[in-house]
Write an enzyme that holds these catalytic residues in place. Sequence first.
Site, PDB file in Angstrom:
ATOM      1  N   TYR A  59       0.857  -1.184   0.000  1.00 14.13           N
ATOM      2  CA  TYR A  59       0.000   0.000   0.000  1.00 14.13           C
ATOM      3  C   TYR A  59       0.889   1.228   0.000  1.00 14.13           C
ATOM      4  O   TYR A  59       1.831   1.314   0.791  1.00 14.13           O
ATOM      5  CB  TYR A  59      -0.899  -0.003   1.236  1.00 14.13           C
ATOM      6  CG  TYR A  59      -1.820   1.201   1.323  1.00 14.13           C
ATOM      7  CD1 TYR A  59      -2.843   1.382   0.392  1.00 14.13           C
ATOM      8  CD2 TYR A  59      -1.673   2.141   2.329  1.00 14.13           C
ATOM      9  CE1 TYR A  59      -3.693   2.486   0.472  1.00 14.13           C
ATOM     10  CE2 TYR A  59      -2.521   3.239   2.420  1.00 14.13           C
ATOM     11  CZ  TYR A  59      -3.527   3.409   1.482  1.00 14.13           C
ATOM     12  OH  TYR A  59      -4.361   4.492   1.565  1.00 14.13           O
ATOM     13  N   ASP A 107       9.199   2.885   0.155  1.00 12.85           N
ATOM     14  CA  ASP A 107       8.101   3.508   0.893  1.00 12.85           C
ATOM     15  C   ASP A 107       8.264   3.115   2.363  1.00 12.85           C
ATOM     16  O   ASP A 107       7.855   2.032   2.775  1.00 12.85           O
ATOM     17  CB  ASP A 107       6.751   3.043   0.336  1.00 12.85           C
ATOM     18  CG  ASP A 107       5.583   3.649   1.105  1.00 12.85           C
ATOM     19  OD1 ASP A 107       5.816   4.267   2.166  1.00 12.85           O
ATOM     20  OD2 ASP A 107       4.439   3.488   0.643  1.00 12.85           O
ATOM     21  N   LYS A 152       3.712   8.998   9.016  1.00 11.51           N
ATOM     22  CA  LYS A 152       3.437   8.381  10.318  1.00 11.51           C
ATOM     23  C   LYS A 152       4.374   8.831  11.434  1.00 11.51           C
ATOM     24  O   LYS A 152       4.203   9.934  11.941  1.00 11.51           O
ATOM     25  CB  LYS A 152       3.350   6.861  10.140  1.00 11.51           C
ATOM     26  CG  LYS A 152       2.200   6.530   9.164  1.00 11.51           C
ATOM     27  CD  LYS A 152       1.749   5.108   9.092  1.00 11.51           C
ATOM     28  CE  LYS A 152       0.461   5.022   8.274  1.00 11.51           C
ATOM     29  NZ  LYS A 152       0.547   4.237   7.063  1.00 11.51           N
TER      30      LYS A 152
HETATM   31  C1  LIG Z   1      -0.034   4.716   5.663  1.00 12.31           C
HETATM   32  C2  LIG Z   1       0.801   4.444   4.480  1.00 12.31           C
HETATM   33  C3  LIG Z   1       0.829   5.310   3.375  1.00 12.31           C
HETATM   34  C4  LIG Z   1      -0.112   6.477   3.237  1.00 12.31           C
HETATM   35  O1  LIG Z   1       0.089   7.437   4.220  1.00 12.31           O
HETATM   36  P1  LIG Z   1      -1.137   8.437   4.562  1.00 12.31           P
HETATM   37  O2  LIG Z   1      -0.542   9.377   5.541  1.00 12.31           O
HETATM   38  O3  LIG Z   1      -2.224   7.562   5.112  1.00 12.31           O
HETATM   39  O4  LIG Z   1      -1.522   9.090   3.307  1.00 12.31           O
HETATM   40  C5  LIG Z   1       1.731   5.062   2.371  1.00 12.31           C
HETATM   41  N1  LIG Z   1       2.558   4.016   2.430  1.00 12.31           N
HETATM   42  C6  LIG Z   1       2.550   3.144   3.453  1.00 12.31           C
HETATM   43  C7  LIG Z   1       3.530   2.020   3.481  1.00 12.31           C
HETATM   44  C8  LIG Z   1       1.655   3.318   4.502  1.00 12.31           C
HETATM   45  O5  LIG Z   1       1.609   2.419   5.491  1.00 12.31           O
END
Ligand SMILES: *Cc1c(COP(=O)(O)O)cnc(C)c1O
Length: 428
Positions: free
Chosen positions: A146, A234, A262
């Site tokens: 994701y 990511d 995060k």
């Molecule tokens: C949470 C998440 C995102 C998206 O971040 P948001 O602040 O929710 O837009 C992207 N990549 C990973 C791996 C994530 O866990």
Amino acid sequence: MIEPRSTNADLFEAAQRVIPGGVNSPVRAFGSVGGTPYFVARAEGPYVIDVEGRRHLDFVQSYGAIILGHAHPAVTDAIAKAAADGTSYGAPTQREVLLAELIAEAAPGVQQVRLVSSGTEATMTAVRLARGYTGRPRIVKFAGCYHGHADALLAAGGSGVATLGLSGSAGVPPSAVADTVVAPYNEVPELDDRVAAVVVEPVAANMGLVPPAPGFLEGLRAACDDAGALLIFDEVITGFRLGRGGAAERFGVTPDISCFGKVIGGGLPIGALGARSEIMETLAPTGAVYQAGTLSGNPLATAAGLAALDLLTPAAYAELEARAGQFADGLRAALTRSDFDAAVVQVGTLVGLYCGPVAEPGWIPVDYDDARTTDEQAYARLHAELLKRGVAFAPGAYEAIFVSLAHSPDIIDEALAQIADAAAASQA
Ligand SMILES: *Cc1c(COP(=O)(O)O)cnc(C)c1O
């Protein structure tokens, strides 16, 4: 206990009238686990307290944004102090420089940083930057990873997309994903000279928890180098959670572009991307790749982030990893004791749960096909029994389980006892 202002059920009903599904992020609606979401009134350390005054021992931790525990005084004080000086200016501030310096110092391969307001924005910008820098169109991503909800990256996403059983999303035209190639996780794909970037969660934490197989990240690095493509990690979950240098440091593989979110916001909205200067200077105003944000580098978010990162010393990570180990080992033992079929996965400070019978002891999922064989019904029953016992797991079978530094060894033991009980009850 706080004075109940309303009930969860009343609030959920009202919410559904004015907010689609009653929530501002789909998984929160409890669609895949059933039941009524709890509406949080406040939170403290390892606990969230709902509007009915019920205390939940929280393993959601804002899906990883919270690492010190809720309402840590260092963070809330920093926010209060910053707020008194104003909440947004549309002009640069000192804390943006400090946070960028700190990320550049900690993250392998990062010399410059751009701050944005969410993880989605970070990965979306990283993709545009990679395309602009290489002059190539194609993006390779992995099934079950994701990367937020930008059009080009929604194909075969994990997290809430997995929970909803969607292969992608309505409203994303084929043209938006025409240059997105989806490959199976833990297999190094073949790349050609149309590929701008390979984007990967270096530890996949949105299809349960799937560690990179030995050689996978190294293989991606080599394949990108051979093809002249950029490697994007990511690290929105793993960054500053697996350690100060994230997965790049832990696995010794340096990406070209790193994305964060995060943890780096201390619970406030933030995201960031970083790379070597040559790549980053392709962004406006130095370069031709446009990107901007009214609230980017927000003074409250940078204050919260700096306060949180200040406490995340190597000793803090060692402590958190020990807690995660205690929890993962205890969870495995508790579920076994209760004859609950599952696999518990741990990567450093991260823990994941796969529900369902496993082929052999020690089996863990290696890709999305594996991850999706998880027994969502079994997870839903476990989730409901846990909630009755005051333990909050994420309302979706594909989310990681987050332990914070506020989860003391005693609190973890207490949770494990409830988990064993809930696992038994969930099968009754
Ligand atoms: C949470 C998440 C995102 C998206 O971040 P948001 O602040 O929710 O837009 C992207 N990549 C990973 C791996 C994530 O866990």
